[in-house]
Design a protein around this motif. Sequence first.
Motif, PDB file in Angstrom:
ATOM      1  N   LEU A  20       0.041  -0.941  -0.411  1.00  0.00           N
ATOM      2  CA  LEU A  20       0.035   0.598   0.159  1.00  0.00           C
ATOM      3  C   LEU A  20       1.132   0.672   0.354  1.00  0.00           C
ATOM      4  O   LEU A  20       0.637   2.394  -0.728  1.00  0.00           O
ATOM      5  CB  LEU A  20      -0.503   0.035   1.903  1.00  0.00           C
ATOM      6  CG  LEU A  20      -1.900   1.073   1.265  1.00  0.00           C
ATOM      7  CD1 LEU A  20      -2.713   1.492   0.036  1.00  0.00           C
ATOM      8  CD2 LEU A  20      -2.472   1.089   2.326  1.00  0.00           C
ATOM      9  N   GLN A  21       2.234   1.043   1.062  1.00  0.00           N
ATOM     10  CA  GLN A  21       2.993   2.688   0.458  1.00  0.00           C
ATOM     11  C   GLN A  21       3.339   2.535  -0.559  1.00  0.00           C
ATOM     12  O   GLN A  21       3.659   3.430  -0.910  1.00  0.00           O
ATOM     13  CB  GLN A  21       3.844   2.674   2.346  1.00  0.00           C
ATOM     14  CG  GLN A  21       3.535   2.456   3.780  1.00  0.00           C
ATOM     15  CD  GLN A  21       4.231   2.116   4.402  1.00  0.00           C
ATOM     16  OE1 GLN A  21       5.076   1.508   3.943  1.00  0.00           O
ATOM     17  NE2 GLN A  21       4.395   2.585   5.432  1.00  0.00           N
ATOM     18  N   ALA A  22       3.262   1.371  -1.407  1.00  0.00           N
ATOM     19  CA  ALA A  22       4.753   1.682  -2.402  1.00  0.00           C
ATOM     20  C   ALA A  22       3.599   1.956  -3.621  1.00  0.00           C
ATOM     21  O   ALA A  22       3.868   2.891  -4.292  1.00  0.00           O
ATOM     22  CB  ALA A  22       4.299   0.339  -2.617  1.00  0.00           C
ATOM     23  N   GLN A  32       4.069   5.451  -5.864  1.00  0.00           N
ATOM     24  CA  GLN A  32       4.695   5.722  -6.936  1.00  0.00           C
ATOM     25  C   GLN A  32       2.574   6.372  -7.565  1.00  0.00           C
ATOM     26  O   GLN A  32       2.939   6.119  -8.840  1.00  0.00           O
ATOM     27  CB  GLN A  32       4.392   4.473  -7.250  1.00  0.00           C
ATOM     28  CG  GLN A  32       5.288   3.130  -7.021  1.00  0.00           C
ATOM     29  CD  GLN A  32       5.117   1.936  -7.507  1.00  0.00           C
ATOM     30  OE1 GLN A  32       4.059   1.115  -7.461  1.00  0.00           O
ATOM     31  NE2 GLN A  32       6.070   1.076  -6.346  1.00  0.00           N
ATOM     32  N   GLY A  33       2.225   7.002  -6.761  1.00  0.00           N
ATOM     33  CA  GLY A  33       1.034   7.819  -7.005  1.00  0.00           C
ATOM     34  C   GLY A  33       1.613   8.781  -8.499  1.00  0.00           C
ATOM     35  O   GLY A  33       0.918   9.859  -8.953  1.00  0.00           O
ATOM     36  N   GLY A  34       2.241   9.531  -7.873  1.00  0.00           N
ATOM     37  CA  GLY A  34       2.876  10.705  -8.508  1.00  0.00           C
ATOM     38  C   GLY A  34       2.331  11.902  -8.282  1.00  0.00           C
ATOM     39  O   GLY A  34       2.010  13.081  -8.735  1.00  0.00           O
ATOM     40  N   GLY A  35       1.612  11.868  -6.696  1.00  0.00           N
ATOM     41  CA  GLY A  35       1.337  12.806  -6.715  1.00  0.00           C
ATOM     42  C   GLY A  35      -0.865  12.844  -6.614  1.00  0.00           C
ATOM     43  O   GLY A  35      -1.132  13.542  -6.070  1.00  0.00           O
ATOM     44  N   LYS A  36      -0.828  12.308  -7.583  1.00  0.00           N
ATOM     45  CA  LYS A  36      -2.014  12.104  -8.235  1.00  0.00           C
ATOM     46  C   LYS A  36      -2.863  11.241  -6.263  1.00  0.00           C
ATOM     47  O   LYS A  36      -4.146  11.317  -6.515  1.00  0.00           O
ATOM     48  CB  LYS A  36      -2.423  10.945  -9.065  1.00  0.00           C
ATOM     49  CG  LYS A  36      -2.031  11.760 -10.248  1.00  0.00           C
ATOM     50  CD  LYS A  36      -2.457  10.781 -11.792  1.00  0.00           C
ATOM     51  CE  LYS A  36      -1.971  11.849 -12.870  1.00  0.00           C
ATOM     52  NZ  LYS A  36      -2.242  10.850 -13.687  1.00  0.00           N
ATOM     53  N   ILE A  37      -2.596  10.374  -6.075  1.00  0.00           N
ATOM     54  CA  ILE A  37      -3.244  10.094  -4.746  1.00  0.00           C
ATOM     55  C   ILE A  37      -2.996  10.570  -3.254  1.00  0.00           C
ATOM     56  O   ILE A  37      -2.196  11.035  -3.312  1.00  0.00           O
ATOM     57  CB  ILE A  37      -2.350   8.124  -4.681  1.00  0.00           C
ATOM     58  CG1 ILE A  37      -2.673   8.002  -6.030  1.00  0.00           C
ATOM     59  CG2 ILE A  37      -3.569   8.022  -3.130  1.00  0.00           C
ATOM     60  CD1 ILE A  37      -2.344   5.995  -5.676  1.00  0.00           C
ATOM     61  N   VAL A  74       2.673   7.458   6.529  1.00  0.00           N
ATOM     62  CA  VAL A  74       2.690   8.394   5.227  1.00  0.00           C
ATOM     63  C   VAL A  74       4.026   8.301   4.715  1.00  0.00           C
ATOM     64  O   VAL A  74       4.684   8.961   4.883  1.00  0.00           O
ATOM     65  CB  VAL A  74       2.104   9.590   4.962  1.00  0.00           C
ATOM     66  CG1 VAL A  74       1.566   9.827   3.864  1.00  0.00           C
ATOM     67  CG2 VAL A  74       0.617   9.310   5.977  1.00  0.00           C
ATOM     68  N   PRO A  75       4.246   7.877   2.762  1.00  0.00           N
ATOM     69  CA  PRO A  75       5.629   7.777   2.404  1.00  0.00           C
ATOM     70  C   PRO A  75       6.188   9.085   2.338  1.00  0.00           C
ATOM     71  O   PRO A  75       4.927   9.911   1.519  1.00  0.00           O
ATOM     72  CB  PRO A  75       5.311   7.186   0.879  1.00  0.00           C
ATOM     73  CG  PRO A  75       3.946   6.108   1.196  1.00  0.00           C
ATOM     74  CD  PRO A  75       3.297   7.033   2.300  1.00  0.00           C
ATOM     75  N   PRO A  76       7.180   9.600   1.987  1.00  0.00           N
ATOM     76  CA  PRO A  76       7.177  10.889   1.218  1.00  0.00           C
ATOM     77  C   PRO A  76       6.684  11.407   0.240  1.00  0.00           C
ATOM     78  O   PRO A  76       6.950  11.118  -0.823  1.00  0.00           O
ATOM     79  CB  PRO A  76       8.592  11.677   1.502  1.00  0.00           C
ATOM     80  CG  PRO A  76       9.094   9.838   2.661  1.00  0.00           C
ATOM     81  CD  PRO A  76       8.233   8.836   2.181  1.00  0.00           C
ATOM     82  N   GLY A  77       6.515  12.720  -0.060  1.00  0.00           N
ATOM     83  CA  GLY A  77       5.945  13.540  -1.293  1.00  0.00           C
ATOM     84  C   GLY A  77       4.151  13.211  -0.956  1.00  0.00           C
ATOM     85  O   GLY A  77       3.910  13.317  -2.557  1.00  0.00           O
TER      86      GLY A  77
END
Length: 754
Positions: A95-97, A101-106, A130-133
């Motif tokens: 889920l974190q991955a 990998q959402g590119g800021g869309k999620i 929450v992953p960075p970014g």
Amino acid sequence: MTLVIVLLGVLTQSLQALDHVYWNVWFKNRERATATNTVLVSLDRGGHKGAGAAATASLQSQADLLNRLRGAGALRIYFDSPRNDDENPAGMQALQAALAQGGGKIVLVHRSLPVPRYNRSEFLADRISVPPGVPVAVSNWNVNFLGFAESAQAAGLLGQQRVESVSAEGLGIDPAAVIYPDFRFDPDSVRVIAGGDILAGRVPASVIAGKRVFVTSTSPEQETVLGYFGHAEVPAALVDIAGYHGLRQGTPYNIGWVPLLVLFAALVLIGSRFGKLRIKLAVYGGLVATLFVVPGVLREANIISSMGPSLFALVLYAPLRSSQKWRNRVQQTSSASGLPNIAAMAELGVAQSKDVIAVSINQYEQMLASLPRELHGACARHIARRLSFVGGDRAVFDNDNGLFVWLEDSQTLESLIEHLEGLRALFSSPIVIDGHVLDTTVHFGIDRNTHSKPMSRIKSALASAQEAQGKGKLYEEFGERRLAESSWELSLHARIDEGLRNGDIWLALQPQYDFRSNRLSGAEALIRWNDPQRGAIPPDAFILQAERAGRIEAITYWVLEKSIGMLRDLNAIAGPFQISVNLSARMVDHPALVHRVADIVREQKLEDCGLITFEVTETFSMTNREQAKRNLAALRTMGFRLSIDDFGTGQASLAYLAEIPSDEIKLDRRFIQAITTDPRERLIVESVISLAHALGQEVVAEGIEDIVTLGALREMNCDLAQGYHIGRPMRLDDLMELLDTSHLGTAGRLTVNI
């Protein structure tokens, strides 16, 4: 204090309830389907419309779902932060991955639990790092007491970090702004897709491409559901979408509840100033429309208002106003006849083109006494019909006690009197009520003072009618002279009470000289009034008004109490000394007279009632003749002396000597002043004195103003003398000083007079 807090709590809840009902109805009726580029993806088998496929509860399946949505070209994905902590580490890593990998869309959404008790929400604990970014947003709605979403801040604190709200995310809204959802937005407009269908490949990519996608739970049992005005509970994501649509209309402006409440008060005030029913209904209709339409219209213009207080005011005002109207109807209706009374007449107003006419029905109380109680109202209504018959069905107002009032078109006095003569002739025929035949006569009062206030004119006409009845005349007109005195007469009740309290009304004593003992042996108690504004008021002026105003009883009892108190000081100097007190003819037949006098004797501790003489005059004008004779006999039995005042004038004649158990008679000044110049008058006075002595009566001569008259009365064997030559009415202190130098047969200062 506890009670105040409880009442404030109840009031707050009541206002919220009114607000809730209003907005629920408003948005239900203003609902519209709106084209939207939003899709809601259900993570469970929730019951919201459109959901129901296999659940995607595991973190691994949620990670796969996010990847599928991103791969399908979703514009923006709002993913509810997971709160379950029983997942294996591999699922959490996946889920974190997917987030990274959402590119800021999620956008990871942190939701809150609504707490209706406090009208707010509290953030739930999340179980994910929450992953960075990765963008983060919050959904933290203020709710009402039923859990319905109302507003939210454009940004909220998540820990120590201020985070944008989901509705405001990406719109560049001021963080301090408040978001109000546009509940006109139909939540059913949002397409709901089961996450399981997407994972199974049953949903074409075109359904997702270019859309804002909310990935959330849709079960109605979940704890984050919110009430949605016009609907029931919905997933919080749908409220976020409504908030987004609200912000797209612009930044809202909250005016609060005060303007609407002020508008309500202004319209009520305006409505109260109109007398015509049609105008009142129009104004009150506008009032209701204002309260029920303006808040909603303002809301749609992005102006937020709270209408709970104004609606609460309406809910209170409506029954209170109805209750007031009912009370007014009761107060403006005669309880006996059901006819409108003078309060109703004053409320309707009296035009300047009208004369106010009142009628007094003679022997009205005796008429009612001869009828069964249930026919009293019928009697009044019959009289009103007879009065209105001649005038073309005029409105007749019942003031009870045989007094009725109505309006006539202004005309010459001669024409009006001719009309009143016709009415009197109409009443010459008996009144027949259910077989009871009643005879009566009528007397009228007229007020033609067109510039006076309505109630003043009505009361003036009523007073004139009673005066006409007392004089046996057809009518009395309330003219200019009476008009000038009307304000004084109408306030006489209060003025007398004030005068008795502050000493403006005081008791004077006019001494009486005893020929037999050559001393001052008594005095007549005479009331005096020195008004600060009007100066000295003649007794004849205010005693008559006091009788009309029903205050003569209080004045007489006050005089009796004062006189008994003065007797102690006077008898200590020149006893025995007596005081004469005038007893109004209006009191002689009063049933409570003897009991009240006995109470005063007991309270004042009067040991010898023979020191008080009651002077009575005009008793033949009394209503209850037999009761009057019983009262006078009872007073004499108690020891009081009785005197026939103004003997020889009016109706006070020889018949009194036979009917009243008196002890003395007082010869009127009109006979006394002529005894030295008119032999006939002298002979009359001599005869009366001889007759009185033969009947065991003492004789008091009034109005002695010179020593010659005094000497003539001494020669006639008169017993007592009273007049300015003996002494003017004076205060107690002055009389005591005079007695101190003239008692025990020594003339003292009286040598000059006697």
